[in-house]
Design a protein around this motif. Structure first.
Motif, PDB file in Angstrom:
ATOM      1  N   GLY A   1       0.844  -1.187   0.000  1.00 15.55           N
ATOM      2  CA  GLY A   1       0.000   0.000   0.000  1.00 15.55           C
ATOM      3  C   GLY A   1       0.881   1.239   0.000  1.00 15.55           C
ATOM      4  N   ALA A   2       0.798   1.996  -1.085  1.00 17.19           N
ATOM      5  CA  ALA A   2       1.535   3.267  -1.182  1.00 17.19           C
ATOM      6  C   ALA A   2       0.601   4.338  -0.630  1.00 17.19           C
ATOM      7  N   SER A   3       0.465   4.364   0.679  1.00 18.85           N
ATOM      8  CA  SER A   3      -0.629   5.103   1.320  1.00 18.85           C
ATOM      9  C   SER A   3      -0.163   6.377   2.011  1.00 18.85           C
ATOM     10  N   THR A   4      -1.133   7.174   2.412  1.00 21.88           N
ATOM     11  CA  THR A   4      -0.869   8.397   3.180  1.00 21.88           C
ATOM     12  C   THR A   4      -0.371   8.056   4.588  1.00 21.88           C
ATOM     13  N   ILE A   5      -1.023   7.109   5.247  1.00 23.32           N
ATOM     14  CA  ILE A   5      -0.630   6.775   6.622  1.00 23.32           C
ATOM     15  C   ILE A   5       0.821   6.280   6.676  1.00 23.32           C
ATOM     16  N   ALA A   6       1.228   5.527   5.658  1.00 24.99           N
ATOM     17  CA  ALA A   6       2.620   5.045   5.656  1.00 24.99           C
ATOM     18  C   ALA A   6       3.586   6.214   5.490  1.00 24.99           C
TER      19      ALA A   6
ATOM     20  N   VAL B   1       4.782  -1.975  -2.267  1.00 22.61           N
ATOM     21  CA  VAL B   1       3.963  -2.636  -3.285  1.00 22.61           C
ATOM     22  C   VAL B   1       2.702  -1.799  -3.483  1.00 22.61           C
ATOM     23  N   SER B   2       2.450  -1.442  -4.746  1.00 25.50           N
ATOM     24  CA  SER B   2       1.265  -0.644  -5.084  1.00 25.50           C
ATOM     25  C   SER B   2       0.520  -1.355  -6.209  1.00 25.50           C
ATOM     26  N   GLY B   3      -0.726  -0.968  -6.452  1.00 23.29           N
ATOM     27  CA  GLY B   3      -1.466  -1.513  -7.588  1.00 23.29           C
ATOM     28  C   GLY B   3      -0.842  -1.094  -8.921  1.00 23.29           C
ATOM     29  N   SER B   4      -0.067  -0.038  -8.911  1.00 23.89           N
ATOM     30  CA  SER B   4       0.543   0.453 -10.152  1.00 23.89           C
ATOM     31  C   SER B   4       2.060   0.540  -9.981  1.00 23.89           C
TER      32      SER B   4
ATOM     33  N   ASP C   1       4.235   2.246 -11.720  1.00 27.39           N
ATOM     34  CA  ASP C   1       4.694   3.644 -11.787  1.00 27.39           C
ATOM     35  C   ASP C   1       4.565   4.315 -10.429  1.00 27.39           C
ATOM     36  N   ARG C   2       3.390   4.126  -9.847  1.00 27.95           N
ATOM     37  CA  ARG C   2       3.143   4.768  -8.549  1.00 27.95           C
ATOM     38  C   ARG C   2       4.083   4.194  -7.486  1.00 27.95           C
ATOM     39  N   ALA C   3       4.290   2.878  -7.547  1.00 28.57           N
ATOM     40  CA  ALA C   3       5.190   2.243  -6.574  1.00 28.57           C
ATOM     41  C   ALA C   3       6.589   2.840  -6.688  1.00 28.57           C
TER      42      ALA C   3
ATOM     43  N   THR D   1      -6.187  -0.107   0.701  1.00 33.83           N
ATOM     44  CA  THR D   1      -7.603   0.046   1.037  1.00 33.83           C
ATOM     45  C   THR D   1      -8.109  -1.278   1.630  1.00 33.83           C
ATOM     46  N   ASN D   2      -9.189  -1.172   2.400  1.00 30.62           N
ATOM     47  CA  ASN D   2      -9.559  -2.249   3.314  1.00 30.62           C
ATOM     48  C   ASN D   2      -9.893  -3.590   2.659  1.00 30.62           C
ATOM     49  N   GLU D   3     -10.420  -3.551   1.436  1.00 31.02           N
ATOM     50  CA  GLU D   3     -10.818  -4.814   0.806  1.00 31.02           C
ATOM     51  C   GLU D   3      -9.599  -5.649   0.406  1.00 31.02           C
TER      52      GLU D   3
ATOM     53  N   CYS E   1      -1.127  -5.088  10.285  1.00 30.24           N
ATOM     54  CA  CYS E   1      -2.187  -4.773   9.323  1.00 30.24           C
ATOM     55  C   CYS E   1      -2.992  -3.578   9.808  1.00 30.24           C
ATOM     56  N   GLU E   2      -3.379  -2.746   8.881  1.00 30.86           N
ATOM     57  CA  GLU E   2      -4.251  -1.634   9.230  1.00 30.86           C
ATOM     58  C   GLU E   2      -5.647  -2.136   9.573  1.00 30.86           C
ATOM     59  N   LYS E   3      -6.357  -1.261  10.281  1.00 32.78           N
ATOM     60  CA  LYS E   3      -7.752  -1.520  10.589  1.00 32.78           C
ATOM     61  C   LYS E   3      -8.605  -1.019   9.441  1.00 32.78           C
ATOM     62  N   PRO E   4      -9.793  -1.538   9.250  1.00 31.39           N
ATOM     63  CA  PRO E   4     -10.287  -2.786   9.817  1.00 31.39           C
ATOM     64  C   PRO E   4      -9.499  -3.958   9.220  1.00 31.39           C
TER      65      PRO E   4
ATOM     66  N   VAL F   1      -2.614  -5.535  14.733  1.00 35.87           N
ATOM     67  CA  VAL F   1      -3.465  -4.547  14.059  1.00 35.87           C
ATOM     68  C   VAL F   1      -3.044  -3.155  14.523  1.00 35.87           C
ATOM     69  N   ASN F   2      -3.019  -2.204  13.603  1.00 33.80           N
ATOM     70  CA  ASN F   2      -2.523  -0.870  13.943  1.00 33.80           C
ATOM     71  C   ASN F   2      -3.589  -0.025  14.641  1.00 33.80           C
ATOM     72  N   HIS F   3      -4.068  -0.519  15.778  1.00 29.47           N
ATOM     73  CA  HIS F   3      -4.936   0.289  16.640  1.00 29.47           C
ATOM     74  C   HIS F   3      -3.991   1.094  17.524  1.00 29.47           C
TER      75      HIS F   3
ATOM     76  N   GLY G   1     -11.439  10.441  -0.512  1.00 28.18           N
ATOM     77  CA  GLY G   1     -11.497   9.592  -1.702  1.00 28.18           C
ATOM     78  C   GLY G   1     -12.380   8.393  -1.411  1.00 28.18           C
ATOM     79  N   TRP G   2     -11.762   7.194  -1.413  1.00 30.06           N
ATOM     80  CA  TRP G   2     -12.507   5.935  -1.238  1.00 30.06           C
ATOM     81  C   TRP G   2     -13.303   5.876   0.055  1.00 30.06           C
ATOM     82  N   ARG G   3     -12.865   6.568   1.093  1.00 32.79           N
ATOM     83  CA  ARG G   3     -13.599   6.552   2.373  1.00 32.79           C
ATOM     84  C   ARG G   3     -15.041   7.043   2.220  1.00 32.79           C
ATOM     85  N   LEU G   4     -15.251   7.919   1.219  1.00 33.39           N
ATOM     86  CA  LEU G   4     -16.554   8.564   1.064  1.00 33.39           C
ATOM     87  C   LEU G   4     -17.398   7.990  -0.055  1.00 33.39           C
TER      88      LEU G   4
ATOM     89  N   LEU H   1       2.856   7.821  18.968  1.00 30.10           N
ATOM     90  CA  LEU H   1       1.990   6.638  19.120  1.00 30.10           C
ATOM     91  C   LEU H   1       2.426   5.488  18.215  1.00 30.10           C
ATOM     92  N   TYR H   2       2.835   5.835  16.989  1.00 31.94           N
ATOM     93  CA  TYR H   2       3.156   4.771  16.031  1.00 31.94           C
ATOM     94  C   TYR H   2       4.533   4.160  16.321  1.00 31.94           C
ATOM     95  N   ASP H   3       5.446   4.974  16.879  1.00 33.02           N
ATOM     96  CA  ASP H   3       6.712   4.393  17.354  1.00 33.02           C
ATOM     97  C   ASP H   3       6.393   3.328  18.401  1.00 33.02           C
TER      98      ASP H   3
HETATM   99  P1  NDP Z   1      -4.821   6.321   1.154  1.00 28.44           P
HETATM  100  O1  NDP Z   1      -6.011   6.677   0.353  1.00 28.44           O
HETATM  101  O2  NDP Z   1      -3.746   7.343   1.301  1.00 28.44           O
HETATM  102  O3  NDP Z   1      -4.129   5.017   0.558  1.00 28.44           O
HETATM  103  C1  NDP Z   1      -4.851   3.832   0.311  1.00 28.44           C
HETATM  104  C2  NDP Z   1      -4.534   3.324  -1.101  1.00 28.44           C
HETATM  105  O4  NDP Z   1      -5.046   4.257  -2.037  1.00 28.44           O
HETATM  106  C3  NDP Z   1      -3.039   3.258  -1.356  1.00 28.44           C
HETATM  107  O5  NDP Z   1      -2.555   1.990  -0.970  1.00 28.44           O
HETATM  108  C4  NDP Z   1      -2.954   3.517  -2.869  1.00 28.44           C
HETATM  109  O6  NDP Z   1      -3.098   2.310  -3.602  1.00 28.44           O
HETATM  110  C5  NDP Z   1      -4.163   4.373  -3.150  1.00 28.44           C
HETATM  111  N1  NDP Z   1      -3.724   5.789  -3.263  1.00 28.44           N
HETATM  112  C6  NDP Z   1      -3.421   6.657  -2.292  1.00 28.44           C
HETATM  113  N2  NDP Z   1      -3.088   7.858  -2.788  1.00 28.44           N
HETATM  114  C7  NDP Z   1      -3.178   7.742  -4.131  1.00 28.44           C
HETATM  115  C8  NDP Z   1      -2.947   8.625  -5.220  1.00 28.44           C
HETATM  116  N3  NDP Z   1      -2.555   9.897  -5.002  1.00 28.44           N
HETATM  117  N4  NDP Z   1      -3.136   8.142  -6.459  1.00 28.44           N
HETATM  118  C9  NDP Z   1      -3.524   6.878  -6.661  1.00 28.44           C
HETATM  119  N5  NDP Z   1      -3.753   5.994  -5.681  1.00 28.44           N
HETATM  120  C10 NDP Z   1      -3.581   6.409  -4.445  1.00 28.44           C
HETATM  121  O7  NDP Z   1      -5.376   5.787   2.536  1.00 28.44           O
HETATM  122  P2  NDP Z   1      -4.899   5.985   4.021  1.00 28.44           P
HETATM  123  O8  NDP Z   1      -3.434   6.037   4.166  1.00 28.44           O
HETATM  124  O9  NDP Z   1      -5.674   7.062   4.631  1.00 28.44           O
HETATM  125  O10 NDP Z   1      -5.444   4.582   4.640  1.00 28.44           O
HETATM  126  C11 NDP Z   1      -4.858   3.350   4.290  1.00 28.44           C
HETATM  127  C12 NDP Z   1      -5.233   2.296   5.314  1.00 28.44           C
HETATM  128  O11 NDP Z   1      -4.761   2.708   6.584  1.00 28.44           O
HETATM  129  C13 NDP Z   1      -6.720   2.062   5.494  1.00 28.44           C
HETATM  130  O12 NDP Z   1      -6.924   0.697   5.799  1.00 28.44           O
HETATM  131  C14 NDP Z   1      -7.094   2.902   6.697  1.00 28.44           C
HETATM  132  O13 NDP Z   1      -8.214   2.403   7.394  1.00 28.44           O
HETATM  133  C15 NDP Z   1      -5.835   2.801   7.521  1.00 28.44           C
HETATM  134  N6  NDP Z   1      -5.558   3.959   8.366  1.00 28.44           N
HETATM  135  C16 NDP Z   1      -5.206   3.771   9.669  1.00 28.44           C
HETATM  136  C17 NDP Z   1      -4.869   4.788  10.494  1.00 28.44           C
HETATM  137  C18 NDP Z   1      -4.406   4.515  11.883  1.00 28.44           C
HETATM  138  O14 NDP Z   1      -4.108   5.462  12.602  1.00 28.44           O
HETATM  139  N7  NDP Z   1      -4.312   3.279  12.303  1.00 28.44           N
HETATM  140  C19 NDP Z   1      -4.947   6.189  10.036  1.00 28.44           C
HETATM  141  C20 NDP Z   1      -5.266   6.303   8.621  1.00 28.44           C
HETATM  142  C21 NDP Z   1      -5.560   5.225   7.845  1.00 28.44           C
HETATM  143  P3  NDP Z   1      -1.817   1.539  -4.156  1.00 28.44           P
HETATM  144  O15 NDP Z   1      -1.094   1.070  -2.937  1.00 28.44           O
HETATM  145  O16 NDP Z   1      -2.408   0.443  -4.941  1.00 28.44           O
HETATM  146  O17 NDP Z   1      -1.013   2.533  -4.941  1.00 28.44           O
END
Ligand code: NDP
Length: 333
Positions: free
Chosen positions: A7-12, A31-34, A36-38, A71-73, A91-94, A118-120, A160-163, A280-282
């Motif tokens: 997951g190339a995510s915001t939280i990471a 690891v990302s779905g794309s 390029d993005r990875a 994302t959660n699925e 693993c992230e929640k849920p 779980v990252n509670h 985004g997906w949350r809504l 908290l995350y440390d």
């Molecule tokens: P993001 O929306 O930032 O990331 C989730 C996925 O969305 C990524 O893995 C990525 O997919 C895709 N994505 C994100 N940004 C982009 C972009 N700019 N363009 C294209 N794709 C994008 O979600 P969060 O980081 O907010 O949440 C991720 C997980 O973490 C969720 O399960 C959430 O519940 C959990 N979470 C937990 C928190 C905690 O404190 N424990 C706080 C926040 C979230 P890909 O990897 O395929 O590129």
């Protein structure tokens, strides 16, 4: 510990990569779905390799652990693959979208002998640890009720997906009620036995609820009220715990950062409780390390993740049907 991120995510990028590094860990893969993005995410975050093939990272014998924040699925399949490859998993929640999937993940980790956490993060906050200690020491006597205030305004960059994507686990209940559940279970040391709830879609989300109020009955009889929302621009967070001999007021403590205050009020007056203000995350990663080494820890186990998911799903069901939902954790333990 050497990590792969799924997951190339915001939280990471905002919290977990720096927390891993602060705990003397390294991140070798994202690891990302794309692809390029990875690769872009890897470059931006100083990660050695980015790929769209999770097997590439799982086949790397130097990887000890996988952090899943897709994302959660996707959590279930990614976790099962990582566990099958003998990697420890944070693993992230849920944990998953359904209870049976979450239970499968817990069983798979048990069978393979790897850690699933779980990252509670809230149970790893100094504030919540201080509150838990006060309750356990009897500072407020017999518990009467808990109120959790978690109605806030979802930041623009997370809308985004949350809504708009129920299939990805969108909606405030799977996002935030799970955290409230784990926090209350941690503070009180007991499980809910039933929930009633109302949810609302006030227009922020498309196809998912953006607000929920629920009331839970705990094993001891204590009542808990949880209010979560994405749509409260002037909302604040906090916890109040009321007992026969006192009350704990903790404004601002439902946060990703070590914020807030803890106040104890008894017949002797009101005093501020100081607490550790470490990241908290440390702290989650410290607990994860203990779990991997087989030491006692206070992180959220896979089973804790199953329980927080169970309450969230019951809250949704209670709101949908208008019926109180019983919870039976013996069946899923
Ligand atoms: P993001 O929306 O930032 O990331 C989730 C996925 O969305 C990524 O893995 C990525 O997919 C895709 N994505 C994100 N940004 C982009 C972009 N700019 N363009 C294209 N794709 C994008 O979600 P969060 O980081 O907010 O949440 C991720 C997980 O973490 C969720 O399960 C959430 O519940 C959990 N979470 C937990 C928190 C905690 O404190 N424990 C706080 C926040 C979230 P890909 O990897 O395929 O590129």
């Amino acid at each position: 510990m050497n990590w792969a991120l799924f997951g190339a995510s915001t939280i990471a990028s905002q919290y977990m990569i720096s927390a891993i590094r602060a705990n003397a860990g390294q991140v070798s893969w994202v690891v990302s779905g794309s692809r390029d993005r990875a690769e872009r995410y890897a470059r931006d975050n100083g990660i050695a390799r980015g790929t769209s093939e999770m097997e590439e990272a799982l086949n790397d014998p130097s990887v000890d652990a996988v952090y899943i924040s897709s994302t959660n699925e996707k959590h279930k399949d990614q976790a099962l693959a990582a566990i099958a490859a003998g990697k420890h998993v944070l693993c992230e929640k849920p944990l998953a979208m359904t209870l049976s999937d979450a239970a499968r993940m817990v069983a798979a980790a048990r069978e393979k002998g790897v850690t699933l956490m779980v990252n509670h993060h809230l149970r790893c906050a100094g504030s919540h640890r201080a509150i838990r200690k006060l309750i356990a020491e009897g500072a407020i006597g017999a518990l009467r009720s808990v109120r959790v205030f978690h109605a806030v305004h979802l930041p623009e960059h997370l809308r985004g997906w949350r809504l708009d994507n129920p299939g990805a686990g969108g909606g405030v209940v799977l996002d935030m009620t799970v955290h409230d559940t784990d926090t209350v279970r941690f503070l009180l040391g007991e499980d809910p036995v039933s929930v009633t709830a109302e949810t609302d879609a006030t227009g922020m989300g498309a196809g998912v609820e953006d607000s929920a109020m629920s009331v839970w009955r705990m094993q001891s009889g204590t009542m808990v009220f949880s209010h979560v929302s994405f749509n409260h621009p002037f909302g604040t967070t906090g916890v109040e715990i009321h007992g026969s001999d006192g009350a704990i007021f903790a404004p601002g403590v439902i946060s990703q950062d070590p914020k807030g205050e803890v106040w104890l009020t008894t017949s002797e007056g009101r005093r501020e409780i100081t607490f550790d203000r470490g990241n908290l995350y440390d702290s989650v990663l410290v607990e994860f390390g203990k779990a991997v080494r087989g030491e006692a820890h206070s992180g959220a186990t896979g089973l804790d993740g199953v329980k927080s998911l169970a309450v969230a799903l019951a809250v949704r069901e209670a709101a949908r049907t208008g019926q109180r939902q019983p919870l039976q954790f013996e069946e899923i333990a």
